[in-house]
Design an enzyme around this catalytic site. Structure first.
Site, PDB file in Angstrom:
ATOM      1  N   ASP A  26    -147.033  26.676 -38.893  1.00  0.00           N
ATOM      2  CA  ASP A  26    -147.008  25.405 -39.623  1.00  0.00           C
ATOM      3  C   ASP A  26    -148.402  24.778 -39.543  1.00  0.00           C
ATOM      4  OD1 ASP A  26    -144.339  25.859 -40.029  1.00  0.00           O
ATOM      5  OD2 ASP A  26    -143.653  24.487 -38.457  1.00  0.00           O
TER       6      ASP A  26
ATOM      7  N   HIS B  48    -143.598  32.078 -36.808  1.00  0.00           N
ATOM      8  CA  HIS B  48    -142.132  32.111 -36.814  1.00  0.00           C
ATOM      9  C   HIS B  48    -141.651  32.478 -38.209  1.00  0.00           C
ATOM     10  CE1 HIS B  48    -143.608  28.001 -37.536  1.00  0.00           C
ATOM     11  NE2 HIS B  48    -142.546  27.806 -38.295  1.00  0.00           N
TER      12      HIS B  48
ATOM     13  N   ARG C  82    -127.213  29.375 -43.700  1.00  0.00           N
ATOM     14  CA  ARG C  82    -127.942  28.493 -42.775  1.00  0.00           C
ATOM     15  C   ARG C  82    -128.568  27.362 -43.575  1.00  0.00           C
ATOM     16  NH1 ARG C  82    -131.396  28.271 -37.981  1.00  0.00           N
ATOM     17  NH2 ARG C  82    -133.423  27.355 -38.521  1.00  0.00           N
TER      18      ARG C  82
ATOM     19  N   HIS D 174    -145.052  32.816 -40.553  1.00  0.00           N
ATOM     20  CA  HIS D 174    -146.112  31.854 -40.832  1.00  0.00           C
ATOM     21  C   HIS D 174    -146.272  30.935 -39.620  1.00  0.00           C
ATOM     22  CE1 HIS D 174    -142.360  29.765 -41.611  1.00  0.00           C
ATOM     23  NE2 HIS D 174    -142.994  28.608 -41.450  1.00  0.00           N
TER      24      HIS D 174
END
Length: 350
Positions: free
Chosen positions: A211, A267, A277, A209
């Site tokens: 941002d 990203h 994570r 996607h």
């Protein structure tokens, strides 16, 4: 080294590990401004060090988030569903996107409402938001100054002294009606089961996607997973070092306001088999009613505006009513023949 892997949609992907994002030292202001502009043009992503956000403020908010994600499922569910703020798990957005992730989304204007009854968490978040908002504004002011964007006519009410150092972009973010959000993501380790050779399918924690906002400031717990795509089908892993750095990336709105000079880059996050994570992302956004158009002096006769102007509310609506991976900017692109009829607005706030 290039590793070819196949994802579930059977698209052939390449992983390139020979590109390192620039690490920019903010203590050298004039050099940092030049490097940030170059990074926004080339990669849409960069890292900043000596950024002035106290380690204690970072550690406290990350500790609170870690302790939240370690609670039992039913307890976390009480802070959900995310409509639009709150806790969510696996489902991303409203259009059927899923990922190996659980998350918590908070609004950042005070008073921020959270269904977690923890004053400690609230205090930690407030301190963190204040610090990263300040950093986002500082980065944008430095970039705008380097671009030489004329700003004198954007806010005629303020005297010239007070507006000279703050750019139109940082004023949008500081606005009391700003729409910035804070998001904590937790990607559990994928487990060592199955094929863990280099050619195994990439397990996706958060799908590809861009941002939609102006700028994103991201921190992680030192576990890799973030990947950016500088060309179609090629993914570049972003290493999580140095530990003190913030990873900064251009959002769609900034691409529009710089008339395509800065890139809002796709990203995603790949899940690691060995370690979970956790990341904390601050998405700096304008008020819903703010008009988004290219900044004064950015478009020229040779390079007329590429996008029509729109409100952030309108763009946000377009983003959140589509799948994660769908492009939204093309909905606002001007036909080539229209380019010379549109001039940049002399102000970006109406």
């Amino acid at each position: 080294m290039v590793v070819i892997s196949q994802n579930p949609t059977m698209k052939i992907e390449k992983i390139r590990d020979d590109i390192d994002l620039p690490i920019i030292d903010l203590s050298d202001r004039s050099e940092a401004s030049k490097q940030m502009v170059r990074a926004c043009e080339e990669y849409g992503f960069f890292k900043v060090i000596n950024h002035g956000v106290p380690q204690e403020i970072i550690s406290q908010v990350e500790e609170e988030a870690r302790s939240f994600f370690s609670k039992p499922g039913p307890e976390k569910q009480r802070a959900g569903p995310p409509n639009p703020f709150g806790y969510g798990c696996k489902n991303i957005g409203l259009k059927g996107d899923v990922g190996e992730v659980e998350y918590l989304i908070l609004q950042t204007n005070s008073p921020f409402i959270i269904s977690i009854d923890s004053n400690k968490f609230r205090c930690a978040v407030n301190a963190y938001v204040e610090a990263v908002r300040k950093l986002a504004c500082e980065i944008l002011d430095m970039i705008m100054e380097e671009l030489g964007v004329s700003d004198s006519n954007t806010n005629t009410n303020s005297n010239s002294n007070s507006s000279s150092s703050s750019s139109v972009l940082s004023r949008l973010i500081r606005d009391s009606e700003g729409d910035s959000i804070l998001r904590f993501n937790h990607y559990p380790a994928a487990g060592a089961g199955g094929d863990v050779t280099g050619a195994s399918a990439t397990k996706i924690g958060f799908g590809e996607h861009t941002d939609p906002q102006i700028l994103t400031l991201l921190r992680s717990n030192g576990v890799e997973g973030l990947q950016i795509s500088l060309e179609d089908g090629v993914w570049v892993p972003v290493n999580p070092h140095p530990d003190s750095a913030f990873c900064v990336n251009v959002g769609d709105v900034l691409q529009v306001m710089t008339n395509g000079r800065f890139l809002s880059v796709r990203h995603r996050v790949a899940v690691q088999s060995y370690k979970s994570r956790m990341s904390t992302a601050y998405f700096a956004a304008p008020p819903l009613h703010a008009t988004i158009s290219c900044l004064p002096g950015v478009a020229t006769a040779e390079k007329p505006p590429l996008f029509r102007s729109f409100s952030w509310g309108e763009y946000k609506q377009a983003a959140y009513t589509r799948r994660l991976g769908e492009s939204r900017l093309n909905l606002f692109t001007l036909p080539a023949s229209d380019h010379h009829h549109h001039h940049c607005l002399d102000h970006a706030i109406d």
